[in-house]
Every structure is written in structure tokens, then in C-alpha cells.
Motif scaffolding. Structure first.
Motif, PDB file in Angstrom:
ATOM      1  N   SER A  91      41.201  20.135  52.405  1.00 46.87           N
ATOM      2  CA  SER A  91      40.345  19.557  52.797  1.00 46.87           C
ATOM      3  C   SER A  91      38.887  19.319  53.056  1.00 46.87           C
ATOM      4  N   LYS A  92      37.623  18.348  53.132  1.00 49.85           N
ATOM      5  CA  LYS A  92      36.317  18.540  53.531  1.00 49.85           C
ATOM      6  C   LYS A  92      35.893  20.758  54.003  1.00 49.85           C
ATOM      7  N   ALA A  93      36.136  20.527  55.019  1.00 49.08           N
ATOM      8  CA  ALA A  93      36.385  21.323  55.818  1.00 49.08           C
ATOM      9  C   ALA A  93      36.150  23.083  55.015  1.00 49.08           C
ATOM     10  N   ALA A  94      37.432  22.979  54.639  1.00 49.48           N
ATOM     11  CA  ALA A  94      37.834  23.772  53.252  1.00 49.48           C
ATOM     12  C   ALA A  94      39.044  23.738  52.447  1.00 49.48           C
ATOM     13  N   PRO A  95      38.121  22.842  51.293  1.00 45.82           N
ATOM     14  CA  PRO A  95      38.865  22.982  50.688  1.00 45.82           C
ATOM     15  C   PRO A  95      39.564  23.939  49.590  1.00 45.82           C
ATOM     16  N   PHE A  96      40.822  23.268  48.784  1.00 44.16           N
ATOM     17  CA  PHE A  96      41.585  24.457  48.006  1.00 44.16           C
ATOM     18  C   PHE A  96      40.597  25.116  47.219  1.00 44.16           C
ATOM     19  N   MET A  97      40.978  26.668  46.835  1.00 46.02           N
ATOM     20  CA  MET A  97      40.305  27.531  46.022  1.00 46.02           C
ATOM     21  C   MET A  97      41.310  28.486  45.287  1.00 46.02           C
ATOM     22  N   GLY A  98      41.361  28.485  44.337  1.00 46.36           N
ATOM     23  CA  GLY A  98      42.202  29.014  43.385  1.00 46.36           C
ATOM     24  C   GLY A  98      41.166  29.700  42.601  1.00 46.36           C
ATOM     25  N   VAL A  99      41.995  31.388  41.315  1.00 48.99           N
ATOM     26  CA  VAL A  99      42.088  31.417  40.736  1.00 48.99           C
ATOM     27  C   VAL A  99      42.920  31.690  40.043  1.00 48.99           C
ATOM     28  N   SER A 100      42.839  31.520  37.999  1.00 48.79           N
ATOM     29  CA  SER A 100      43.694  31.211  37.425  1.00 48.79           C
ATOM     30  C   SER A 100      43.459  32.729  36.387  1.00 48.79           C
ATOM     31  N   ILE A 101      43.927  33.645  36.129  1.00 44.30           N
ATOM     32  CA  ILE A 101      43.988  34.432  35.195  1.00 44.30           C
ATOM     33  C   ILE A 101      45.214  35.118  34.007  1.00 44.30           C
ATOM     34  N   GLU A 102      44.779  34.945  32.664  1.00 43.15           N
ATOM     35  CA  GLU A 102      45.748  34.316  32.069  1.00 43.15           C
ATOM     36  C   GLU A 102      46.327  36.015  31.786  1.00 43.15           C
ATOM     37  N   LEU A 103      48.088  36.218  31.443  1.00 45.51           N
ATOM     38  CA  LEU A 103      48.056  37.136  30.996  1.00 45.51           C
ATOM     39  C   LEU A 103      48.281  37.523  29.590  1.00 45.51           C
ATOM     40  N   ASP A 104      48.205  38.409  28.737  1.00 39.29           N
ATOM     41  CA  ASP A 104      48.168  39.421  27.726  1.00 39.29           C
ATOM     42  C   ASP A 104      49.398  40.443  27.120  1.00 39.29           C
ATOM     43  N   ALA A 105      50.564  39.799  26.452  1.00 40.88           N
ATOM     44  CA  ALA A 105      51.162  40.462  26.587  1.00 40.88           C
ATOM     45  C   ALA A 105      50.898  41.691  25.802  1.00 40.88           C
ATOM     46  N   VAL A 106      49.694  41.943  24.976  1.00 47.04           N
ATOM     47  CA  VAL A 106      50.127  43.172  23.994  1.00 47.04           C
ATOM     48  C   VAL A 106      49.321  44.308  24.812  1.00 47.04           C
ATOM     49  N   LEU A 107      47.393  43.201  25.577  1.00 43.71           N
ATOM     50  CA  LEU A 107      47.213  44.287  26.925  1.00 43.71           C
ATOM     51  C   LEU A 107      47.989  44.774  27.541  1.00 43.71           C
ATOM     52  N   LEU A 108      48.523  44.224  28.370  1.00 43.11           N
ATOM     53  CA  LEU A 108      50.199  44.857  29.476  1.00 43.11           C
ATOM     54  C   LEU A 108      51.079  45.645  28.503  1.00 43.11           C
ATOM     55  N   GLN A 109      51.467  45.950  27.794  1.00 45.59           N
ATOM     56  CA  GLN A 109      52.641  46.812  26.784  1.00 45.59           C
ATOM     57  C   GLN A 109      50.676  47.918  26.632  1.00 45.59           C
ATOM     58  N   GLU A 110      49.725  47.622  26.335  1.00 49.79           N
ATOM     59  CA  GLU A 110      48.870  48.908  25.898  1.00 49.79           C
ATOM     60  C   GLU A 110      48.745  49.953  27.514  1.00 49.79           C
ATOM     61  N   THR A 111      48.428  49.020  28.277  1.00 51.65           N
ATOM     62  CA  THR A 111      48.850  49.793  29.608  1.00 51.65           C
ATOM     63  C   THR A 111      49.782  50.079  29.832  1.00 51.65           C
ATOM     64  N   LEU A 112      51.187  49.557  29.661  1.00 50.27           N
ATOM     65  CA  LEU A 112      52.599  50.174  30.013  1.00 50.27           C
ATOM     66  C   LEU A 112      52.270  51.676  29.657  1.00 50.27           C
ATOM     67  N   ALA A 113      52.513  51.737  28.424  1.00 53.77           N
ATOM     68  CA  ALA A 113      52.344  52.775  27.622  1.00 53.77           C
ATOM     69  C   ALA A 113      51.887  54.458  28.149  1.00 53.77           C
TER      70      ALA A 113
END
Length: 297
Positions: A91-113
Motif C-alpha cells: 500500500s502507499k502507507a506500507a509499500p512492499f519492500m524486498g532485498v535479493s542477494i545472489e548466492l554464489d556456489a563457489v563461495l558457498l563451497q569455500e564456506t562449507l569446506a
């Protein structure tokens, strides 16, 4: 923690002009969006990402699967998928707000390891899932959004993304996210087939080639592909073709016949029927919409 994230998003939106309801931040892979209106479904290729709702509510549809999520919750996209999403609450009083952050498989692998013990990964479960985010994840996302306003945001981003991956791999999201970083799992095998499909979607569908790309038998490939994507390989290919055709038409690159042929259709009538069924309007409507948008620009 949602209060801090809300404040960070609101500040960024005030300081940066939005285009089509989106702010492309200086941080690669980080997008902030806002709208004061509920929206009709919008079709897109969803990429691996964490999609956080800060205010309002959203819905995503893929195949027969429907996922609703609200403030403090997030959509985890584990594999590239054609899907449709729409804003449910705004709504105008409470607009939708969102954040999208791409997930990188290589960085996930490094963290997982570096984790001991490593989280176990689920099997061939849907490529989309919704989670309630714990305070550490919300706080980290807030700091990523805050960093987007800094002159040298790129210096902080790698550290913040590693921290985000850590929280995602150690909390309630661990099993779903860990599957993205395990090359031996069902998700990775289906992801290989998706890569093949995205490269060859204009060509006639060859299930044997897709199964070979996944290192699976044809029967097992069918089961795992549908379990992960909620679509058959043919449905997936059609979605890719139609999304590309829509892009071409809206950018005024080709006419309707040219769009149909360029994405692999041999029958113009079949293309028009499937386009209408997917998007709710004819290909010519997309041509007109694209022409009006370019004329206004």
C-alpha cells in the motif's frame, strides 16, 4: 532485527531513484525493490538467490508449486528456474519492500569446506523453499544494504557475503543451502541439465542428452528433474523459449514471427497459444507494450 533492515532499505530507497520499482545497488548481485501496489504475476528466470521480504508479502509460482512469504521470511532459490512472482500485500502507507542477494556456489563451497561438522544436504527437493530468517541473517542482510550506500562498498561486500553464507549454512536453512554447494548431490545433477537446457533451448528437446549431462539414467533423470524444478523438461524448455521471445518482443528486436522462429518454434499458431497461456496476453500485446515504453523513454 527486521527493524534495522527496514530502516536500511527505507534509507537506500530515499537516496536512490528506483527504476521499475527496483534499485540496482552498486553491489553486484544485490537488488532492493519496492512498490506501493499489489502486482499481477511477472514471469522471469529466477537465479540462485536469497529473496528477503522486508515489508508486505509476495508469492512465487513454479509448475504446481505455490510459495507465499512475508516480512522476516525469505525465498531461497537453489537452482535457476523459470517462475512467476507477484506482490500480494502493499500500500502507499506500507509499500512492499524486498532485498535479493545472489548466492554464489563457489563461495558457498569455500564456506562449507571450513565448517566442522558440515551440515547434511537434503536430496532432490524443490529448487525453491521458504524460511523464516533468524536474527543473525536479518542483521547481516541489513549490514549489506547499509554498505550499499558507502563509497567503497565493494571493499566490505566479500566479507559480508562470507558471513551471510556462514549463517545460511549453520542455521535452519543449512540443509537446503548446503545442497547448492555439494557437487555430488541431486540438485547439482539437475543444475547441470538446466545449464544444458539454457544453452540449447532453441533446439528440439533431447532427453537422452539432458540425462547424460546429469550423469543419470533417463528414468531417474525424469524423476529428479521434476522433483527439483516442479516442471517436466519439456515444460522447462517452453518457459525458457517464451521468456526469451518476450524479451525480444518488448525490446523491439524482432516481430512476432521472428520471435517465434528465433526461439525454436516451427508453428506460429502454437507459439501464440502458448504465449497467451503463459503470460495472459498475446505476443502482439508485448510488442505494443515495448514500443510504448521505448517511446516514453
Amino acid at each position: 532485527m527486521i527493524a534495522r533492515l527496514h530502516k536500511a532499505v527505507a534509507a537506500l530507497l530515499r537516496g536512490t531513484p528506483a527504476t521499475g520499482g527496483q534499485v540496482l545497488t552498486p553491489l553486484p548481485g544485490v537488488i532492493v525493490s519496492s512498490t506501493p501496489h499489489a502486482r499481477m504475476p511477472s514471469h522471469a528466470l529466477y537465479r540462485p538467490a536469497l529473496g528477503v521480504v522486508v515489508q508486505g508479502a509476495k508469492q512465487v509460482l513454479v509448475g504446481e508449486q505455490r510459495l507465499d512469504y512475508r516480512a522476516g521470511e525469505a525465498l531461497v532459490t537453489r537452482i535457476a528456474l523459470p517462475a512467476s512472482g507477484r506482490v500480494l500485500v502493499a500500500s502507499k502507507a506500507a509499500p512492499f519492500m524486498g532485498v535479493s542477494i545472489e548466492l554464489d556456489a563457489v563461495l558457498l563451497q569455500e564456506t562449507l569446506a571450513r565448517l566442522d561438522p558440515m551440515p547434511s544436504a537434503k536430496g532432490a527437493l524443490p529448487g525453491l523453499c521458504v524460511h523464516v530468517l533468524p536474527p543473525p541473517v536479518l542483521d547481516c542482510v541489513a549490514r549489506i544494504v547499509e554498505a550499499a550506500s558507502l563509497a567503497q562498498a565493494d571493499v566490505l561486500l566479500p566479507t559480508l557475503l562470507r558471513e551471510l553464507n556462514y549463517w545460511l549454512l549453520t542455521g535452519a536453512t543449512a540443509a537446503d543451502v548446503a545442497a547448492m554447494a555439494r557437487p555430488e548431490g541431486a540438485l547439482h545433477r539437475v543444475a547441470d541439465a538446466v545449464v544444458y537446457l539454457r544453452r540449447h533451448f532453441r533446439e528440439p528437446l533431447q532427453v537422452e542428452a539432458l540425462a547424460a549431462a546429469s550423469s543419470l539414467s533417463v528414468s531417474l533423470f525424469y524423476r529428479q528433474f521434476r522433483a527439483v524444478t516442479a516442471l517436466s523438461p519439456l515444460q522447462f524448455q517452453k518457459q525458457l523459449r517464451l521468456l526469451e521471445a518476450k524479451r525480444l518482443l518488448e525490446n523491439d528486436e524482432v516481430n512476432v514471427t521472428g520471435a517465434a522462429l528465433s526461439v525454436g518454434y516451427e508453428s506460429l499458431s502454437q507459439f501464440s497459444r502458448e504465449y497467451l497461456r503463459c503470460f495472459g496476453h498475446s505476443p502482439r500485446h508485448s510488442v505494443q507494450a515495448g514500443t510504448e515504453e521505448h517511446g516514453a523513454a
